[in-house]
Design an enzyme around this catalytic site. Structure first.
Site, PDB file in Angstrom:
ATOM      1  N   ASN A 195       0.822  -1.213   0.000  1.00 20.53           N
ATOM      2  CA  ASN A 195       0.000   0.000   0.000  1.00 20.53           C
ATOM      3  C   ASN A 195       0.854   1.261   0.000  1.00 20.53           C
ATOM      4  OD1 ASN A 195      -2.544  -1.234  -0.053  1.00 20.53           O
ATOM      5  ND2 ASN A 195      -2.568  -1.495   2.166  1.00 20.53           N
ATOM      6  N   ASP A 204      -5.561  -3.335  -3.192  1.00 19.81           N
ATOM      7  CA  ASP A 204      -6.850  -3.985  -3.431  1.00 19.81           C
ATOM      8  C   ASP A 204      -6.734  -5.053  -4.519  1.00 19.81           C
ATOM      9  OD1 ASP A 204      -7.942  -2.356  -1.526  1.00 19.81           O
ATOM     10  OD2 ASP A 204      -8.884  -0.971  -2.939  1.00 19.81           O
ATOM     11  N   GLU A 230      -6.000  -7.862   5.401  1.00 18.47           N
ATOM     12  CA  GLU A 230      -5.319  -8.763   4.473  1.00 18.47           C
ATOM     13  C   GLU A 230      -5.288 -10.180   5.036  1.00 18.47           C
ATOM     14  OE1 GLU A 230      -2.206  -6.696   7.054  1.00 18.47           O
ATOM     15  OE2 GLU A 230      -3.942  -6.090   5.869  1.00 18.47           O
TER      16      GLU A 230
END
Length: 332
Positions: A195, A204, A230
């Site tokens: 990220n 994503d 996650e």
């Protein structure tokens, strides 16, 4: 045949042509989102056709049956409730006026009793077919909508696998059935770096890739759900120790051989896993807690590992409850 009959037929054909043109116009309005205007325009032209036909041919040839279609169209439309009530009341008033004063005002059926009865039967059959078609359309839309809502209630919107509520419910069902199963908890390693380096959109896509790959690699009786950002939980029914460890190893190998591709980048993501079996504890929460402890033991031991034994004394607080509120379904 008298001239006035030809005039009546011509007038009805002209109105019918106008209704066909109006129908194409309403289709265009409907596609552009003008739903209410399309409905009112269609009802207006068909209403005028029915009224004029009734005034020219009388009230014994079945045109009054089409008022039921008007009413059904209004009831199932997107109009607000008060407008539905107002239009339904106006329609009822128009229907009573037609029956009492307007039907047959300009003439009556001129072509004999047999032809009149045939037209009456045709109008009745047409009304029945149209009402049946509308009812079937409403039923199909309702079924599709219900299935979509049911799917949304149990699926994680990002990854397409079960959400936290759904996977925990299935674990509870296996537990109540006293059916042996394994719980496999897994977490993507160093996911925060994905990220931070590539953005949350890339994160994503990685999660979706992992979820779909794992789902395809599982057996038909297994199921997977996303229970955290996650983190995923996999239920392995009727699975002994060797089978559970083998499945976990196979999942790691599948992910290693099929990394996530983002444009020209290849993101190699590994998984840390914790395995626990239903026979190891006396409560389902404790089984999931044990798998959770082994997952974190795998992370603290270097990541990209499967831990299937020990971990009972590992200092991690349990983070799973049997029943969760709708606001905490695990969708991130």
């Amino acid at each position: 045949m008298p001239i006035f009959i030809w005039v009546d037929i011509l007038a009805l054909n002209v109105l019918n042509l106008l209704c066909i043109i109006a129908n194409f116009l309403t289709i265009g309005l409907h596609r552009r989102g003008w739903l209410v205007l399309a409905l009112l325009l269609k009802l207006f032209f068909v209403f005028v056709l029915v009224v004029v036909a009734g005034m020219l041919l009388g009230n014994d040839v079945g045109f009054e049956y089409y008022f039921f279609i008007f009413l059904l169209e209004i009831v199932i439309s997107d109009l607000q409730q008060r407008y539905k009530i107002i239009l339904s009341g106006l329609l009822l008033g128009a229907f009573l006026i037609m029956l009492q004063w307007l039907f047959g005002l300009w003439g009556s059926w001129p072509l004999g009793d047999l032809a009149r009865r045939m037209l009456l039967a045709f109008n009745l059959m047409t009304t029945f077919v149209l009402i049946t078609f509308i009812a079937l359309q409403v039923y199909i839309v309702s079924e599709v909508t219900e299935r979509r809502f049911r799917s949304d209630a149990y699926k994680d919107s990002l990854t397409g696998v079960f959400n936290r509520r759904a996977i925990i419910e299935r674990a509870d069902m296996l537990w109540r059935q006293q059916r042996p199963f394994a719980v496999l908890l897994l977490d993507a390693d160093h996911f925060k770096q994905v990220n931070d380096s590539y953005g949350h959109g890339a994160g994503d896509k990685v999660l979706h890739h992992i979820a779909q790959l794992l789902q395809r690699a599982l057996r038909e009786r297994d199921c997977i759900g996303r229970v955290g950002g996650e983190e995923f939980l996999i239920l392995l029914p009727d699975t002994n120790f060797e089978e559970g460890v083998g499945i976990a190893a196979r999942l790691r190998a599948e992910l290693a051989s099929q990394p996530c591709r983002l444009d020209k980048r290849i993101l190699q993501v590994t998984l840390s896993m914790g395995l626990a079996w239903s026979y190891e504890k006396r409560a389902l929460n404790d089984v999931i807690d044990l798998a959770d402890r082994r997952l974190y033991l795998a992370k603290f031991s270097g990541r990209d590992l499967v831990i299937a034994e020990g971990g009972e004394s590992f200092g991690i607080t349990a983070r799973y409850e049997m029943y969760v509120s709708p606001s905490s379904t695990g969708e991130a």
